[in-house]
Design an enzyme around this catalytic site. Structure first.
Site, PDB file in Angstrom:
ATOM      1  N   LYS A 274      -7.789   7.957  16.420  1.00 23.64           N
ATOM      2  CA  LYS A 274      -6.847   6.945  16.153  1.00 23.64           C
ATOM      3  C   LYS A 274      -6.751   6.078  17.163  1.00 23.64           C
ATOM      4  O   LYS A 274      -6.470   6.543  18.118  1.00 23.64           O
ATOM      5  CB  LYS A 274      -5.490   7.627  15.579  1.00 23.64           C
ATOM      6  N   LYS A 286       9.863  -0.077  14.439  1.00 21.78           N
ATOM      7  CA  LYS A 286      10.598   1.250  15.134  1.00 21.78           C
ATOM      8  C   LYS A 286      11.494   0.794  16.035  1.00 21.78           C
ATOM      9  O   LYS A 286      11.855  -0.252  16.430  1.00 21.78           O
ATOM     10  CB  LYS A 286       9.365   1.716  16.371  1.00 21.78           C
ATOM     11  N   ARG A 363      -2.615   6.734   9.311  1.00 22.47           N
ATOM     12  CA  ARG A 363      -3.499   7.206   8.355  1.00 22.47           C
ATOM     13  C   ARG A 363      -4.225   6.094   7.528  1.00 22.47           C
ATOM     14  O   ARG A 363      -5.236   6.511   7.081  1.00 22.47           O
ATOM     15  CB  ARG A 363      -2.363   7.969   7.477  1.00 22.47           C
TER      16      ARG A 363
HETATM   17  N1  BES Z   1       2.122   6.664  16.161  1.00 20.08           N
HETATM   18  C1  BES Z   1       3.282   7.231  15.416  1.00 20.08           C
HETATM   19  C2  BES Z   1       3.513   8.777  15.317  1.00 20.08           C
HETATM   20  C3  BES Z   1       4.119   9.366  16.803  1.00 20.08           C
HETATM   21  C4  BES Z   1       5.308   9.694  17.069  1.00 20.08           C
HETATM   22  C5  BES Z   1       3.106   9.594  17.796  1.00 20.08           C
HETATM   23  C6  BES Z   1       5.878   9.975  18.255  1.00 20.08           C
HETATM   24  C7  BES Z   1       3.565   9.971  19.230  1.00 20.08           C
HETATM   25  C8  BES Z   1       4.852  10.170  19.429  1.00 20.08           C
HETATM   26  C9  BES Z   1       2.927   7.054  14.004  1.00 20.08           C
HETATM   27  O1  BES Z   1       2.325   5.884  13.660  1.00 20.08           O
HETATM   28  C10 BES Z   1       4.190   6.834  13.161  1.00 20.08           C
HETATM   29  O2  BES Z   1       5.074   5.993  13.591  1.00 20.08           O
HETATM   30  N2  BES Z   1       4.581   7.808  12.343  1.00 20.08           N
HETATM   31  C11 BES Z   1       5.809   7.785  11.555  1.00 20.08           C
HETATM   32  C12 BES Z   1       5.274   8.191  10.027  1.00 20.08           C
HETATM   33  C13 BES Z   1       6.404   7.929   9.124  1.00 20.08           C
HETATM   34  C14 BES Z   1       6.611   6.441   8.827  1.00 20.08           C
HETATM   35  C15 BES Z   1       5.972   8.527   7.691  1.00 20.08           C
HETATM   36  C16 BES Z   1       6.579   8.859  11.959  1.00 20.08           C
HETATM   37  O3  BES Z   1       6.024   9.976  12.538  1.00 20.08           O
HETATM   38  O4  BES Z   1       7.934   8.756  12.193  1.00 20.08           O
HETATM   39 ZN    ZN Z   2       1.149   5.125  15.103  1.00 24.43          ZN
HETATM   40 MN    MN Z   3       3.534   4.153  13.335  1.00 18.50          MN
END
Ligand code: BES
Ligand code: ZN
Ligand code: MN
Length: 516
Positions: A274, A286, A363
């Site tokens: 990724k 975020k 994803r």
């Molecule tokens: N890049 C993030 C995941 C992440 C979180 C990596 C903390 C490293 C540290 C990913 O793209 C993301 O935002 N995932 C979301 C998914 C949710 C929206 C279903 C998450 O984990 O909150």
């Molecule tokens: Zn991400």
């Molecule tokens: Mn994300």
């Protein structure tokens, strides 16, 4: 820092500081008798009284400054019974840092001391030397690219120039040479990946990442193709394109290949990483606290590119299989062009996805890459690494990698490899009972499921793009890809290079044992 070899047959050993590692209740004489031969002053050094072998203990023993071996740094390993390779790595990294602080320019480790540590660990001298070299290089990592000048308050902190492995004429160091070069190569790959994760998003755009991959390929004779946003659209990578479209910086799709002569028709191992150069969450923005850490959302890409850097520096070997690296890379931004929650896109597989949350973007870029891999080749194994879910960090903590796969042999190989590299990897399930949670009311699939079991739902989403018969594993490195806590082996908060060594180790075992 260069790694060299010295042999007593070529004269006496020479180094500003010699490192010796010893457990509790041991003596320098037991750990490295030849060193006492070469530096007899050690036997009567007053500082010997302090050498207890306790964990984290470092004692400097001084001889006359004009001697060939004027200083020895005795490093404690703690109780013999509790010693692990990871503890040894940490001791080596810490010793290298001490030497840098003191300004020692030439370091050395007696091979017989490595052999001694090897007997404690039940492994070989070769394995210990490889780990020692790697650990010293990782421990000396620093990130200087974005500093205007060296730190004024620490001018004496010059990096050691060389680390010598010291042999006696009785020892034959042939296999050691190779192992040490492997260690150097792997460390270089890890540092390469760390630099990528630490680079801010304004200095490492998707196009920059593609440029890095192109240069890497040129350096080492790999082939590299980069698809731009128009080619992506033409091919039908609607998910990757949808993630990239909110940014002023267009997405890229990187294809790297290492193909040893004669293996052109072999089914390749395909590694996918990724490569989100910055993850704002997109329109599903975020919270701002610590958002800067999302510059590290390309840890998976770093693992793949760092692996190829290591591969390129690895001493020649016929054992290496054909390997392909895929890196879908984009910047996830909110804007007037950005994908909205509720938008539906058609992926490369033909399946449609309802994007209910634009922050579940990893994803999306991965599904097109996984489809691409299966359309282009019939991979022997398809393995992806991604900083995919915060839920994985909740489940396994900031150092834990989750492995998701239904392939028992592949899972076994991954866990074995992790055991070797000292990475904390543990399996999580792909329970099919949860799979319907990803059904969408109006498209084929939704890009999120319930919050509970978030790491599993992300993995199940990816699995929807895996065809029958493809051996696939997904590594969620959201925690260990980017770590704020420092350790001796990870001295700069941020990118860790997680995945690089694991891939190196895995490629060796996969080609040898598992799918041979
Ligand atoms: N890049 C993030 C995941 C992440 C979180 C990596 C903390 C490293 C540290 C990913 O793209 C993301 O935002 N995932 C979301 C998914 C949710 C929206 C279903 C998450 O984990 O909150
Ligand atoms: Zn991400
Ligand atoms: Mn994300």
């Amino acid at each position: 820092m260069d790694i060299r070899f010295q042999n007593t047959s070529g004269g006496e050993w020479r180094a500003a500081c010699t490192l010796v590692f010893l457990p509790e209740n041991s003596t320098l004489e037991a750990c490295s008798p030849a060193l006492l031969n070469q530096a007899p002053w050690l036997g009567i050094s007053p500082a010997l009284q302090d050498v207890k072998g306790k964990k984290n203990e470092q004692t400097t023993l001084y001889g006359h400054p004009d001697l060939a071996l004027p200083k020895v740094l005795a490093c404690g390993l703690g109780p013999e019974k509790k010693l692990t390779m990871q503890a040894f790595r940490l001791a080596v990294a810490a010793a290298a840092q001490t030497c840098r602080k003191k300004g020692y320019e030439t370091l050395a480790i007696p091979a017989e001391n490595a052999a001694f540590v090897a007997t404690l660990l039940g492994t070989t001298r070769i394995a210990v030397l490889k780990e020692a070299v790697t650990a010293a290089l990782l421990g000396l990592y620093r990130s200087t690219a974005f500093k205007s000048a060296p730190k004024a308050d620490a001018p004496e902190e010059k990096d050691p120039r060389t680390l010598s492995i010291l042999f006696t004429e009785k020892e034959t160091p042939d296999a050691d040479h190779r192992a040490v070069r492997e260690g150097e190569a792997e460390a270089a790959g890890v540092l390469f990946a760390r630099d990528l994760s630490n680079a801010p998003a304004n200095a490492l755009t998707p196009a920059d990442l593609a440029e890095k991959a192109t240069c890497l390929a040129k350096r080492h004779g790999f082939t590299c193709t980069v698809l731009d946003e128009e080619e992506m659209q033409r091919l039908g990578m609607g998910a990757l394109w949808a993630v990239g479209r909110g940014s002023a910086l267009p997405p890229r799709f990187i294809v790297l290949e290492h193909c040893p002569k004669g293996k052109e028709n072999d089914a390749p191992i395909v590694l996918v990483g990724k490569g989100i150069t910055f993850d704002t969450g997109g329109i599903s923005l975020k919270p701002s606290a610590n958002m800067h850490e999302m510059k590290g959302d390309m840890g998976g890409a770093g693992a793949v590119l760092g692996f190829f850097e290591a591969l390129g520096q690895m001493p020649a070997s016929e054992e290496l299989p054909r390997v392909i690296g895929l890196v879908p890379t984009a910047e996830n931004m909110p804007s007037g062009h950005a994908t909205r929650p509720g938008d539906i896109v058609t992926t490369l597989s033909g399946k449609t996805v309802e994007i209910l949350n634009t922050d579940a973007e990893g994803r999306l870029i991965l599904c097109d890459a996984l489809t691409y891999a299966q359309q282009q080749w019939k991979p022997k194994a398809l393995i992806n690494a991604a900083t995919l879910t915060g839920a994985c960090v909740i489940a396994l903590g900031d150092l834990g990698t989750a492995v998701f796969t239904k392939e028992g042999k592949l899972r076994g190989a991954i866990l074995d490899a992790a055991e070797q590299t000292g990475d904390l990897v543990w399996p999580l399930p792909l329970w099919e009972e949860y799979d319907p949670n990803l059904d969408s009311d109006i498209a084929d699939i939704a890009n999120i499921g319930p919050r509970e079991g978030g790491a599993l739902h992300a993995a199940l989403f990816l699995q929807r793009f895996i065809e029958e018969g493809t051996r696939w594993a997904h590594l969620d490195i959201a925690g260990p890809g980017y770590v704020v806590k420092k350790t001796a082996l990870h001295p700069v908060p941020g990118g860790t290079g997680m995945g690089v060594r694991l891939f190196c180790q895995l490629i060796r075992t996969l080609s040898k044992a598992v799918f041979a």
